[in-house]
Design a protein around this motif. Structure first.
Motif, PDB file in Angstrom:
ATOM      1  N   ILE B  20     -68.857 -45.161  14.475  1.00 54.37           N
ATOM      2  CA  ILE B  20     -69.945 -44.199  14.324  1.00 54.37           C
ATOM      3  C   ILE B  20     -71.243 -44.826  14.813  1.00 54.37           C
ATOM      4  O   ILE B  20     -71.531 -45.981  14.522  1.00 54.37           O
ATOM      5  CB  ILE B  20     -70.034 -43.652  12.875  1.00 54.37           C
ATOM      6  CG1 ILE B  20     -71.096 -42.556  12.771  1.00 54.37           C
ATOM      7  CG2 ILE B  20     -70.240 -44.753  11.850  1.00 54.37           C
ATOM      8  CD1 ILE B  20     -70.958 -41.662  11.538  1.00 54.37           C
ATOM      9  N   ASP B  52     -62.029 -37.627  20.628  1.00 51.62           N
ATOM     10  CA  ASP B  52     -62.971 -36.574  20.261  1.00 51.62           C
ATOM     11  C   ASP B  52     -64.235 -37.207  19.682  1.00 51.62           C
ATOM     12  O   ASP B  52     -64.205 -38.360  19.261  1.00 51.62           O
ATOM     13  CB  ASP B  52     -62.347 -35.621  19.241  1.00 51.62           C
ATOM     14  CG  ASP B  52     -62.985 -34.231  19.274  1.00 51.62           C
ATOM     15  OD1 ASP B  52     -63.949 -34.031  20.035  1.00 51.62           O
ATOM     16  OD2 ASP B  52     -62.503 -33.344  18.539  1.00 51.62           O
ATOM     17  N   ILE B  53     -65.322 -36.442  19.684  1.00 51.94           N
ATOM     18  CA  ILE B  53     -66.539 -36.934  19.049  1.00 51.94           C
ATOM     19  C   ILE B  53     -67.116 -35.867  18.121  1.00 51.94           C
ATOM     20  O   ILE B  53     -66.889 -34.671  18.313  1.00 51.94           O
ATOM     21  CB  ILE B  53     -67.617 -37.370  20.075  1.00 51.94           C
ATOM     22  CG1 ILE B  53     -68.183 -36.189  20.857  1.00 51.94           C
ATOM     23  CG2 ILE B  53     -67.064 -38.416  21.039  1.00 51.94           C
ATOM     24  CD1 ILE B  53     -69.352 -36.599  21.748  1.00 51.94           C
ATOM     25  N   VAL B  54     -67.848 -36.319  17.107  1.00 48.15           N
ATOM     26  CA  VAL B  54     -68.551 -35.413  16.193  1.00 48.15           C
ATOM     27  C   VAL B  54     -70.034 -35.759  16.211  1.00 48.15           C
ATOM     28  O   VAL B  54     -70.467 -36.683  15.522  1.00 48.15           O
ATOM     29  CB  VAL B  54     -68.060 -35.534  14.732  1.00 48.15           C
ATOM     30  CG1 VAL B  54     -68.717 -34.470  13.857  1.00 48.15           C
ATOM     31  CG2 VAL B  54     -66.551 -35.420  14.631  1.00 48.15           C
ATOM     32  N   SER B  56     -73.787 -35.202  15.041  1.00 45.66           N
ATOM     33  CA  SER B  56     -74.391 -34.560  13.870  1.00 45.66           C
ATOM     34  C   SER B  56     -75.886 -34.858  13.877  1.00 45.66           C
ATOM     35  O   SER B  56     -76.426 -35.248  14.905  1.00 45.66           O
ATOM     36  CB  SER B  56     -73.691 -35.049  12.605  1.00 45.66           C
ATOM     37  OG  SER B  56     -74.123 -34.321  11.486  1.00 45.66           O
ATOM     38  N   TYR B  57     -76.563 -34.707  12.739  1.00 49.60           N
ATOM     39  CA  TYR B  57     -78.029 -34.833  12.660  1.00 49.60           C
ATOM     40  C   TYR B  57     -78.568 -36.088  13.345  1.00 49.60           C
ATOM     41  O   TYR B  57     -79.488 -36.031  14.138  1.00 49.60           O
ATOM     42  CB  TYR B  57     -78.481 -34.853  11.200  1.00 49.60           C
ATOM     43  CG  TYR B  57     -78.233 -33.558  10.501  1.00 49.60           C
ATOM     44  CD1 TYR B  57     -79.202 -32.570  10.492  1.00 49.60           C
ATOM     45  CD2 TYR B  57     -77.019 -33.328   9.867  1.00 49.60           C
ATOM     46  CE1 TYR B  57     -78.967 -31.360   9.864  1.00 49.60           C
ATOM     47  CE2 TYR B  57     -76.781 -32.126   9.243  1.00 49.60           C
ATOM     48  CZ  TYR B  57     -77.754 -31.141   9.239  1.00 49.60           C
ATOM     49  OH  TYR B  57     -77.525 -29.953   8.631  1.00 49.60           O
ATOM     50  N   SER B  59     -76.252 -38.960  14.084  1.00 49.16           N
ATOM     51  CA  SER B  59     -75.111 -39.854  14.310  1.00 49.16           C
ATOM     52  C   SER B  59     -74.097 -39.195  15.241  1.00 49.16           C
ATOM     53  O   SER B  59     -74.114 -37.975  15.438  1.00 49.16           O
ATOM     54  CB  SER B  59     -74.442 -40.185  12.969  1.00 49.16           C
ATOM     55  OG  SER B  59     -73.887 -38.994  12.416  1.00 49.16           O
ATOM     56  N   MET B  61     -69.858 -39.619  15.585  1.00 49.62           N
ATOM     57  CA  MET B  61     -68.606 -40.310  15.287  1.00 49.62           C
ATOM     58  C   MET B  61     -67.714 -40.213  16.518  1.00 49.62           C
ATOM     59  O   MET B  61     -67.583 -39.140  17.107  1.00 49.62           O
ATOM     60  CB  MET B  61     -67.896 -39.694  14.087  1.00 49.62           C
ATOM     61  CG  MET B  61     -66.697 -40.534  13.646  1.00 49.62           C
ATOM     62  SD  MET B  61     -65.726 -39.758  12.335  1.00 49.62           S
ATOM     63  CE  MET B  61     -64.695 -38.663  13.289  1.00 49.62           C
ATOM     64  N   MET B  63     -63.909 -40.911  17.984  1.00 49.63           N
ATOM     65  CA  MET B  63     -62.518 -41.196  17.646  1.00 49.63           C
ATOM     66  C   MET B  63     -61.789 -41.623  18.917  1.00 49.63           C
ATOM     67  O   MET B  63     -61.919 -40.971  19.947  1.00 49.63           O
ATOM     68  CB  MET B  63     -61.921 -39.903  17.098  1.00 49.63           C
ATOM     69  CG  MET B  63     -60.530 -40.016  16.597  1.00 49.63           C
ATOM     70  SD  MET B  63     -60.071 -38.367  15.980  1.00 49.63           S
ATOM     71  CE  MET B  63     -58.356 -38.676  15.680  1.00 49.63           C
ATOM     72  N   ALA B 144     -75.993 -29.663  13.715  1.00 53.85           N
ATOM     73  CA  ALA B 144     -74.598 -30.037  13.468  1.00 53.85           C
ATOM     74  C   ALA B 144     -73.756 -28.780  13.386  1.00 53.85           C
ATOM     75  O   ALA B 144     -74.280 -27.683  13.131  1.00 53.85           O
ATOM     76  CB  ALA B 144     -74.480 -30.819  12.172  1.00 53.85           C
ATOM     77  N   ILE B 145     -72.451 -28.937  13.635  1.00 56.16           N
ATOM     78  CA  ILE B 145     -71.495 -27.834  13.460  1.00 56.16           C
ATOM     79  C   ILE B 145     -70.382 -28.353  12.572  1.00 56.16           C
ATOM     80  O   ILE B 145     -69.814 -29.411  12.838  1.00 56.16           O
ATOM     81  CB  ILE B 145     -70.957 -27.347  14.824  1.00 56.16           C
ATOM     82  CG1 ILE B 145     -72.091 -26.656  15.610  1.00 56.16           C
ATOM     83  CG2 ILE B 145     -69.766 -26.392  14.646  1.00 56.16           C
ATOM     84  CD1 ILE B 145     -71.767 -26.339  17.046  1.00 56.16           C
ATOM     85  N   GLY B 146     -70.091 -27.632  11.506  1.00 56.14           N
ATOM     86  CA  GLY B 146     -69.056 -28.106  10.587  1.00 56.14           C
ATOM     87  C   GLY B 146     -68.989 -27.191   9.387  1.00 56.14           C
ATOM     88  O   GLY B 146     -69.402 -26.031   9.495  1.00 56.14           O
TER      89      GLY B 146
END
Lengths: 319, 263
Positions: B20, B52-54, B56-57, B59, B61, B63, B144-146
């Motif tokens: 991350i 894949d990546i996440v 967010s605000y 950060s 992440m 993978m 962010a999306i989640g």
């Protein structure tokens, strides 16, 4: 259709879900991975049927699934100890069987472990959503209608594979079967917000015994035991990886699994390695859990070792 | 100074197959812009190496495939790719909105379907009209999306109309509900439980799965969701008739009033 046969669900049992290897590449839409909670058992089921190791199977939780074959194929069931019957005759798990149109496949209820995997030759032929057939009920995505299997569902499969697969059935010798006990050690990589847990709190976490609570499902396992405190109450929501351990305000750890939300704002103390989450996912309420810290490098070594053992373990021919 | 020198981000372990990157510890436009640019670079330059990546605000992440790479290799690649942003991306583009697309979302604001409009107005000592004006005057960033498929966290809501979550979440928030929680706002992509304050309804489908799944994921993503992390969103007020013309469906709100209200 000439090239297609099928299996029909007579009874879905408690919770039966189509699962392939999982959905990867759709995090940006808020879609989680899904996929088999016990990837080890899932891969064995596919290998016994001569499949690609990521082929679509049925993950049967607790038990009770009954199918009728309307095709000539091969099936194998691995994972939790669930009594398997084909046309009323008791059959062993961890072994492939030839089935013909009209054969009835029944799974009873698990006596050890929680989830088993039913694979068929060539895998179930189900249209992928976002690159995968994995069912995530919370998202209404995957499977044949975005949810668990129902009585009357028709599960298509390729006919063409049967002529090419070996007619011989295969089995995994019992000495190689995983042992589904009532206790597990979860090797954990300290990560994420671990520095916000004092060394005292970390020692408590890694030396305490936890029990699986009633809240345990494919999203995550909430544990009960010694409360762990961090010096922060929340963080900006960030990506949550498979196996991550959240510590919410009540201090009770939650190990996040395949159907977890993709982002979250609770502090995390570390992440459990995948070969151990596979074992955790076979536990039920009341089972004992311990955490043991390991380094990222050690985790990678264990992963490669397990992969190499899987590849080298021979299947025996039977009939 | 807008650059990606190593002072401006750090790389940490997340799990067995995930790292991350952190770009800051607060919610702000600058950090969100860095996240968006870094995420684009990671996707373009490392696409084949990562699963894949996440974003967010503050950060991202990442993978990766543990079968193919160890974390040292991925870490080195990430450091090189993200640091290079300073030379490949003019720093000016970090300051303006060149890189961001602006998406306009129509909203029917009314007490009929926005049961907390009056509550927010009272809390803020404003009229309902003023609350609506303030909400749609702002440009929001998708941070962010989640939470659920297609759920985009938009910020920041003007402090005057910020409102804490309901003390007890509703069992059913209707699809398309436009809502506020603290200084964030969102459109519920489908009917779900939820504790945010409802102020209106958006007729645009935020998560449309009536698409051709044979396409590659990047093209598919654009058809499924109108917004992506880092985009700018503006809300446009529409009338009840326009809402219906745009295909909006008015929910039966009496069913949805299960939640009790805090204070």
């Amino acid at each position: 259709m000439a090239n297609q046969g099928n299996f029909v669900v007579n009874s879905p049992g408690v919770l039966s879900l189509i699962q392939d290897n999982g959905r990867y590449g759709a995090f940006e839409l808020g879609l989680t991975n899904g996929g088999p909670v016990d990837k080890t058992a899932f891969q064995w089921a596919n290998r016994l049927c001569g499949n690609d190791l990521t082929a679509s199977t049925i993950e049967v939780s607790i038990g009770g699934l009954t199918l009728t074959a309307h095709v000539e194929s091969k099936i194998a069931v691995t994972g939790a100890t669930m009594p398997l019957r084909i046309n009323g005759q008791v059959k062993s798990l961890w072994q492939s069987y030839h089935v013909k149109p009209g054969d009835v496949i029944e799974l009873g209820f698990a006596s050890a472990g929680l989830r088993s995997y039913l694979a068929i030759a060539g895998g179930f032929n189900i249209p992928a959503m976002f690159g995968s057939t994995a069912t995530v009920c919370r998202e209404h995505v995957g499977g044949i209608h975005g949810g668990q299997l129902n009585a009357g569902d028709i599960l298509n499969c390729q006919l063409t594979n049967y002529s090419t697969i070996t007619k011989h059935n295969q089995l995994l010798e019992e000495k190689y079967w995983p042992n589904y006990g009532n206790e597990v050690v979860l090797h954990t990589i300290p990560s994420y917000q671990q520095r916000h847990f004092s060394s005292h709190q970390q020692r408590l976490f890694y030396s305490s015994e936890y029990r699986v609570s009633k809240s345990c499902d494919r999203m995550g396992y909430r544990l009960e035991g010694r409360a762990i405190a961090s010096d922060i109450s929340g963080i900006l929501s960030e990506g949550i990886c498979h196996g991550a351990i959240q510590i919410p305000a009540d201090g009770q750890p939650i190990v996040l699994l395949n159907d977890r939300q993709t982002i979250g704002g609770y502090p995390k103390i570390g992440a459990v390695i995948s070969s151990d989450t596979a074992q955790l996912g076979q536990l039920t309420t009341g089972a004992k859990v311990h955490f043991e810290p390991i380094s990222m490098d050690k985790a990678h070594n264990l992963y490669q070792l397990a992969a190499s053992q899987f590849a080298r373990t021979p299947l025996s021919q039977c009939d | 100074m807008n650059d990606f020198s190593e002072k401006n981000f750090s790389i940490h372990i997340a799990g067995e197959n995930a790292l991350i990157l952190y770009f800051g510890e607060s919610v702000n436009v600058e950090t969100a812009t860095r996240v968006k640019l870094a995420a684009q670079l990671i996707r373009t330059k490392m696409g084949a190496d990562i699963i894949d990546i996440v974003p967010s605000y503050a950060s991202i992440m990442v993978m990766f495939s543990i079968e193919q790479y160890d974390h040292h290799y991925i870490r080195t690649q990430l450091r090189a790719v993200v640091s290079k942003a300073i030379t490949t991306v003019p720093s000016a583009s970090l300051n303006n909105d060149n890189a961001a697309s602006v998406i306009e979302l129509p909203v029917y604001y009314d007490v009929e379907i926005g049961p907390e409009l009056a509550l927010i107005a009272k809390h803020a000592n404003l009229t309902i009209e003023q609350v609506i004006d303030i909400h749609q005057a702002q440009e929001y960033i998708v941070y962010a999306i989640g939470f659920a498929p297609g759920f985009a966290y938009l910020g920041e809501v003007d402090a005057r109309i910020a409102m804490p979550r309901l003390s007890s979440p509703r069992l059913k928030v209707p699809k398309g509900a436009v809502a506020i929680a603290d200084r964030q706002t969102a459109v519920y992509p489908s009917e779900s439980p939820g504790g945010w304050n409802l102020i209106g309804l958006c007729p645009v489908d935020m998560f449309n799965i009536d698409v051709d799944f044979e396409q590659p994921l990047p093209q598919l993503a654009k058809q499924v969701m109108p917004v992506a992390v880092g985009d700018i969103v503006k809300f446009m007020r529409i009338t009840r008739a326009e809402f219906v013309d745009l295909g909006g469906i008015l929910p039966n709100m009496t069913e949805n009033s299960a939640g009790s209200i805090n204070g």
